[in-house]
Enzyme design. Structure first.
Site, PDB file in Angstrom:
ATOM      1  N   ARG A   1      40.395  29.875  48.831  1.00  0.00           N
ATOM      2  CA  ARG A   1      40.227  28.684  49.670  1.00  0.00           C
ATOM      3  C   ARG A   1      38.792  28.559  50.173  1.00  0.00           C
ATOM      4  NH1 ARG A   1      44.875  30.692  53.577  1.00  0.00           N
ATOM      5  NH2 ARG A   1      45.528  31.579  51.581  1.00  0.00           N
TER       6      ARG A   1
ATOM      7  N   LYS B   1      43.870  44.561  47.716  1.00  0.00           N
ATOM      8  CA  LYS B   1      45.258  44.270  47.372  1.00  0.00           C
ATOM      9  C   LYS B   1      46.084  45.548  47.419  1.00  0.00           C
ATOM     10  CE  LYS B   1      44.626  40.117  44.667  1.00  0.00           C
ATOM     11  NZ  LYS B   1      45.400  39.271  45.588  1.00  0.00           N
TER      12      LYS B   1
HETATM   13  N1  BES Z   1      44.585  35.237  43.787  1.00  0.00           N
HETATM   14  C1  BES Z   1      45.468  35.452  44.867  1.00  0.00           C
HETATM   15  C2  BES Z   1      46.790  34.717  44.696  1.00  0.00           C
HETATM   16  C3  BES Z   1      47.659  35.154  43.540  1.00  0.00           C
HETATM   17  C4  BES Z   1      48.708  36.033  43.751  1.00  0.00           C
HETATM   18  C5  BES Z   1      47.470  34.658  42.270  1.00  0.00           C
HETATM   19  C6  BES Z   1      49.517  36.408  42.707  1.00  0.00           C
HETATM   20  C7  BES Z   1      48.269  35.033  41.212  1.00  0.00           C
HETATM   21  C8  BES Z   1      49.306  35.918  41.443  1.00  0.00           C
HETATM   22  C9  BES Z   1      44.839  34.958  46.173  1.00  0.00           C
HETATM   23  O1  BES Z   1      43.469  35.079  46.252  1.00  0.00           O
HETATM   24  C10 BES Z   1      45.390  35.803  47.273  1.00  0.00           C
HETATM   25  O2  BES Z   1      45.106  36.949  47.278  1.00  0.00           O
HETATM   26  N2  BES Z   1      46.166  35.207  48.155  1.00  0.00           N
HETATM   27  C11 BES Z   1      46.738  35.912  49.245  1.00  0.00           C
HETATM   28  C12 BES Z   1      46.539  35.105  50.489  1.00  0.00           C
HETATM   29  C13 BES Z   1      46.910  35.824  51.744  1.00  0.00           C
HETATM   30  C14 BES Z   1      45.944  36.947  52.004  1.00  0.00           C
HETATM   31  C15 BES Z   1      46.928  34.844  52.887  1.00  0.00           C
HETATM   32  C16 BES Z   1      48.221  36.106  48.946  1.00  0.00           C
HETATM   33  O3  BES Z   1      48.834  35.171  48.415  1.00  0.00           O
HETATM   34  O4  BES Z   1      48.730  37.176  49.205  1.00  0.00           O
HETATM   35 MG    MG Z   2      42.825  36.962  46.951  1.00  0.00          MG
END
Ligand code: BES
Ligand code: MG
Ligand code: ZN
Length: 479
Positions: free
Chosen positions: A333, A258
């Site tokens: 997912r 992240k």
């Molecule tokens: N757990 C995150 C989503 C999330 C973001 C939850 C902010 C709570 C607060 C999820 O696993 C994620 O990282 N999603 C990515 C997907 C992308 C890489 C397609 C996202 O939303 O950036």
């Molecule tokens: Mg994630």
């Protein structure tokens, strides 16, 4: 609040720390209030006060005002928020009991007030040496000649379930790995009559759950899939409702780490969907709902390690489909997909997934609602929307056209695990849809599961969103 005792008062409630729920159109009882008090209260009501504290030197009584004519959008929610004011008062004065006296002849006002009160009083302070407030509410007496014992029990289990879910979500990943999560959920299930089954790493390997195992590759902690089941002997429908909750104990993003900017700070909450499903199943079982319900919670963390799965990997999922991993941060997912395919064997009436799945959902709806989508009949969505209004865990329905699925096309595998730059919440939902053959609804709670600043009865941290919503929804389906 840990050991709050609910007590249904049958007669002559004590008028100390009494909370009278009063309909603004009704006359105040002259046997209880003096003329001067009635004058004062009516004056306050005229000024739109919702909570009127009355000081009697050695104790307090309170008037909670309910009832509205036409500008009343959501009476229950208005009472929940009065519950917040009451909670602040309870904390400030360190009151250790309250007696709610409801003469409005219905259960709903008491229920809404208690929900708001208890959700506000919730604290996650086990790691604080100095608790604030020092004393907390110990006893909640409820007097309402119209209330049934069963309704109080239902309210009590619901509020317990919401706190249980919030505790799980607030617990740091260092003390709550997948195994510990499964242990706590199992223990709680045994406090009800839920059947528990745990699929450990070896089981998942035998079952070839490629999604869960890939995400778990970089982790020093083994994964587990928790199955909870409740089957009422007189279940209305033979086929079960299946709930699948995301249980990512901590989401670092994996190798697609992240981007800093605080995006990792609260990723201990990435199992909020799984925790909500656990709280939901607990309350369904405790209240002996006449249904057949199954929950599946795939649990693991998503970490960085030499063994981590990598962008570019092609993995084979439980249902045999292949996925080209283009971003290891789109891990939710992958674990949900395996659980969804596994759910097929139960021939579900309806499959509901709930997950902190995408930042895109959080950006689209903000903290005010849950993004929902799916291919189930509209009737289900209408019911969910009604439950959203009833519980104020509101839902916003997203489009779910097949065009979005084409954004997941891969050159070398059956699909990629991410779509394009746009519609990220929907392409995630479309990804999940490919792994179930039954009517499907998906709830993305990324924007609402955790709050960083006080909002109504959510002070800080986990909200427990999903538990009350889905309970209300299932209760409606069980009718
Ligand atoms: N757990 C995150 C989503 C999330 C973001 C939850 C902010 C709570 C607060 C999820 O696993 C994620 O990282 N999603 C990515 C997907 C992308 C890489 C397609 C996202 O939303 O950036
Ligand atoms: Mg994630
Ligand atoms: Zn995640």
């Amino acid at each position: 609040m840990d050991n709050l005792i609910f007590n249904l008062v049958k007669e002559n409630p004590q008028l100390v720390n009494a909370v009278f729920i009063v309909n603004s159109f009704d006359k105040l009882d002259k046997n209880i209030f003096s003329d001067r008090e009635i004058d004062f209260i009516q004056h306050q009501i005229a000024q739109d006060a919702k909570l009127i504290p009355l000081n009697y030197f050695y104790h307090w009584n309170f008037i909670v005002v309910t009832g509205c004519k036409d500008d009343c959008k959501n009476e229950a929610e208005s009472l929940r928020r009065t519950g917040v004011e009451l909670a602040d008062f309870v904390n400030k004065n360190e009151l250790d009991f309250l007696t709610i006296i409801d003469n409005t002849k219905a259960f709903e006002p008491t229920k809404a007030l208690v929900e708001g009160l208890l959700m506000s009083l919730y604290r996650f302070d086990k790691y604080k040496n100095q608790k604030d407030p020092k004393k907390s509410l110990k006893r909640l007496n409820i007097y309402n000649p119209k209330i049934k014992e069963k309704e109080i029990e239902e309210l009590e289990t619901m509020t317990q379930a919401v706190s249980f879910t919030r505790d799980l979500v607030n617990e740091p990943a260092s003390t709550l790995n997948a195994t510990r999560f499964a242990d706590i959920v199992t223990q709680q299930a045994h406090n009800s009559v839920l059947n528990v089954e745990l699929y450990r790493k070896e089981d998942l390997q035998k079952m070839k759950m490629g999604g869960i195992l890939a995400v778990n590759q970089g982790s020093s902690e083994p994964p587990v899939m928790v199955k909870l089941e409740w089957k009422h002997p007189k279940a209305k429908s033979k086929k079960p409702f299946v709930f699948v909750g995301k249980g990512v104990m901590y989401d670092s993003g994996g190798l697609s780490i992240k981007p800093t900017d605080n995006s990792m700070d609260y990723m201990k909450s990435d199992m909020a969907g799984g925790a909500a499903v656990a709280g939901l199943m607990y309350s369904i079982a405790r209240n002996k709902m006449p249904i057949h319900a199954i929950a599946l919670i795939p649990a693991t963390d998503n970490r960085v390690d030499a063994k981590s799965y990598s962008p570019g990997d092609v993995i084979t999922m439980y249902n045999g489909k292949t996925v080209e991993v283009m971003n290891t941060d789109a891990e939710g997912r992958l674990i949900l997909a395996d659980a969804l395919s596994y759910a097929d064997k139960y021939e579900p009436e309806l499959v509901v997934s709930i997950a902190t799945l995408t930042g895109a959902a959080a950006r689209a709806v903000g903290p005010h609602g849950i993004a929902v989508m799916g291919n189930a009949d509209d009737a289900y969505f209408n019911k969910l929307e009604a439950s959203g209004f009833n519980t104020y865990e509101r839902v916003a329905r997203f489009p779910f056209w097949d065009d979005y699925a084409s954004m997941l096309k891969s050159e070398i595998a059956d699909m990629k695990n991410i779509g394009g730059a746009s519609a990220g919440a929907i392409t995630a939902g479309k990804f999940l849809e490919k792994f179930t053959n039954h009517p499907f609804m998906h709830l993305d709670i990324a924007g609402v599961a955790f709050t960083h600043k006080p909002r109504f009865y959510y002070k800080f941290g986990a909200t427990g969103v999903g538990v009350r919503l889905l309970y209300d929804f299932v209760k409606e389906l069980a009718k």
